[in-house]
Design a protein around this motif. Structure first.
Motif, PDB file in Angstrom:
ATOM      1  N   GLY A 100      -7.424   2.232 -30.527  1.00 45.19           N
ATOM      2  CA  GLY A 100      -7.375   0.817 -30.428  1.00 45.19           C
ATOM      3  C   GLY A 100      -7.187   0.511 -28.986  1.00 45.19           C
ATOM      4  N   ALA A 101      -6.423  -0.965 -28.872  1.00 47.76           N
ATOM      5  CA  ALA A 101      -6.309  -1.291 -27.304  1.00 47.76           C
ATOM      6  C   ALA A 101      -5.056  -1.968 -27.085  1.00 47.76           C
ATOM      7  CB  ALA A 101      -7.642  -2.074 -27.126  1.00 47.76           C
ATOM      8  N   VAL A 115      -6.326  -2.547 -21.927  1.00 50.25           N
ATOM      9  CA  VAL A 115      -6.420  -1.052 -21.728  1.00 50.25           C
ATOM     10  C   VAL A 115      -6.954  -0.347 -23.096  1.00 50.25           C
ATOM     11  CG1 VAL A 115      -5.056   0.985 -21.067  1.00 50.25           C
ATOM     12  CG2 VAL A 115      -4.273  -1.212 -20.117  1.00 50.25           C
ATOM     13  N   ALA A 116      -8.244  -0.103 -23.095  1.00 50.43           N
ATOM     14  CA  ALA A 116      -8.655   0.546 -24.167  1.00 50.43           C
ATOM     15  C   ALA A 116      -8.574   2.019 -24.502  1.00 50.43           C
ATOM     16  CB  ALA A 116     -10.204   0.291 -24.263  1.00 50.43           C
ATOM     17  N   ALA A 117      -8.784   2.562 -25.575  1.00 46.26           N
ATOM     18  CA  ALA A 117      -8.676   3.987 -25.988  1.00 46.26           C
ATOM     19  C   ALA A 117      -9.197   4.928 -25.003  1.00 46.26           C
ATOM     20  CB  ALA A 117      -9.302   4.197 -27.388  1.00 46.26           C
ATOM     21  N   GLY A 118      -8.649   5.746 -24.618  1.00 45.95           N
ATOM     22  CA  GLY A 118      -9.068   6.679 -23.192  1.00 45.95           C
ATOM     23  C   GLY A 118      -8.838   6.346 -22.176  1.00 45.95           C
ATOM     24  N   SER A 119      -8.009   5.184 -22.028  1.00 49.68           N
ATOM     25  CA  SER A 119      -7.479   4.694 -20.594  1.00 49.68           C
ATOM     26  C   SER A 119      -5.825   4.816 -20.694  1.00 49.68           C
ATOM     27  CB  SER A 119      -7.818   3.287 -20.373  1.00 49.68           C
ATOM     28  OG  SER A 119      -9.067   3.150 -20.423  1.00 49.68           O
ATOM     29  N   VAL A 130       5.023  -6.449 -20.052  1.00 53.35           N
ATOM     30  CA  VAL A 130       5.111  -6.370 -21.552  1.00 53.35           C
ATOM     31  C   VAL A 130       3.677  -5.967 -21.865  1.00 53.35           C
ATOM     32  CG1 VAL A 130       3.603  -8.855 -21.169  1.00 53.35           C
ATOM     33  CG2 VAL A 130       4.955  -8.342 -23.429  1.00 53.35           C
ATOM     34  N   LEU A 131       3.575  -5.314 -23.237  1.00 50.95           N
ATOM     35  CA  LEU A 131       2.085  -4.574 -23.865  1.00 50.95           C
ATOM     36  C   LEU A 131       2.179  -5.462 -25.074  1.00 50.95           C
ATOM     37  CD1 LEU A 131       2.958  -2.436 -22.034  1.00 50.95           C
ATOM     38  CD2 LEU A 131       2.052  -1.037 -23.684  1.00 50.95           C
ATOM     39  N   PRO A 138      -4.582  -1.201 -35.415  1.00 46.47           N
ATOM     40  CA  PRO A 138      -3.493  -0.738 -34.851  1.00 46.47           C
ATOM     41  C   PRO A 138      -3.762  -0.076 -33.347  1.00 46.47           C
ATOM     42  CG  PRO A 138      -3.600  -0.162 -37.130  1.00 46.47           C
ATOM     43  CD  PRO A 138      -5.030  -0.796 -36.799  1.00 46.47           C
ATOM     44  N   ALA A 139      -2.936   0.117 -32.486  1.00 52.52           N
ATOM     45  CA  ALA A 139      -2.939   0.733 -31.351  1.00 52.52           C
ATOM     46  C   ALA A 139      -2.062   2.068 -31.231  1.00 52.52           C
ATOM     47  CB  ALA A 139      -2.717  -0.107 -30.151  1.00 52.52           C
ATOM     48  N   ARG A 140      -2.869   3.183 -31.074  1.00 52.50           N
ATOM     49  CA  ARG A 140      -1.696   4.422 -30.948  1.00 52.50           C
ATOM     50  C   ARG A 140      -1.691   4.689 -29.697  1.00 52.50           C
ATOM     51  NH1 ARG A 140       0.163   8.464 -34.401  1.00 52.50           N
ATOM     52  NH2 ARG A 140      -0.163  10.464 -33.346  1.00 52.50           N
ATOM     53  N   LEU A 141      -0.349   4.785 -29.066  1.00 53.84           N
ATOM     54  CA  LEU A 141      -0.044   4.918 -27.801  1.00 53.84           C
ATOM     55  C   LEU A 141       0.780   6.201 -27.779  1.00 53.84           C
ATOM     56  CD1 LEU A 141       1.200   1.429 -26.954  1.00 53.84           C
ATOM     57  CD2 LEU A 141      -0.852   2.268 -26.733  1.00 53.84           C
TER      58      LEU A 141
END
Length: 164
Positions: A100-101, A115-119, A130-131, A138-141
């Motif tokens: 996700g992002a 901020v995208a996947a892999g970053s 804030v994010l 969904p964004a998985r962090l």
């Protein structure tokens, strides 16, 4: 049959009878070789190593603590439209976007940054930020904190950017 012939037959018959009762190896024949094979050991389950999650942080990072620090790592899933709210930490945050992002805004950096996947992203000690998940999935962090021992993980703060 002569006496001599009867004696020979009697001796041979007794020998045959006794030979049938003999144990292996008693009459000069080596005992049979018995091979015992140990059962194969049960396979040992080797635990799989966790998958490594990597992300590139596009700014230089310098971390310093005034004393001992607690390190924690967690995985967070942010649904579309979800936000962390404006917050700050008593230490640093390093986040890798696994899928996700997210959009991040920080005090003194109010231009929304995607901020995208892999970053990854780095938030310095006590910086309001804030994010948000502004995307459709969904964004998985994977979030790692280096915080002051015993301090709360985060504290809400007023928005640091106008209109946010």
């Amino acid at each position: 049959m002569t006496r001599y012939g009867r004696a020979v037959v009697l001796v041979l018959g007794a020998g045959a009878l006794l030979a049938g009762c003999a144990q292996p190896g008693q009459l000069g024949t080596p005992p049979p070789t018995v091979t015992v094979t140990a059962p194969a050991p049960a396979p040992v389950a080797v635990p799989a190593l966790p998958e490594t999650v990597r992300g590139t942080i596009d700014v230089p990072v310098r971390v310093r603590t005034p004393g001992p620090a607690e390190y924690s790592v967690r995985t967070i899933t942010m649904q579309p439209g979800e936000t962390t709210g404006w917050q700050q930490h008593p230490g640093t945050e390093t986040t890798v976007v696994e899928s996700g992002a997210v959009t991040v805004l920080e005090e003194d950096a109010c231009d929304a940054r995607n901020v995208a996947a892999g970053s990854g992203l780095f938030v310095a000690d006590a910086v309001p930020h804030v994010l948000r998940n502004d995307g459709p999935e969904p964004a998985r962090l994977v979030v790692a904190y280096l915080l002051a021992p015993g301090a709360p993980e985060s504290s809400p703060v007023p928005p640091a950017c106008p209109g946010q």
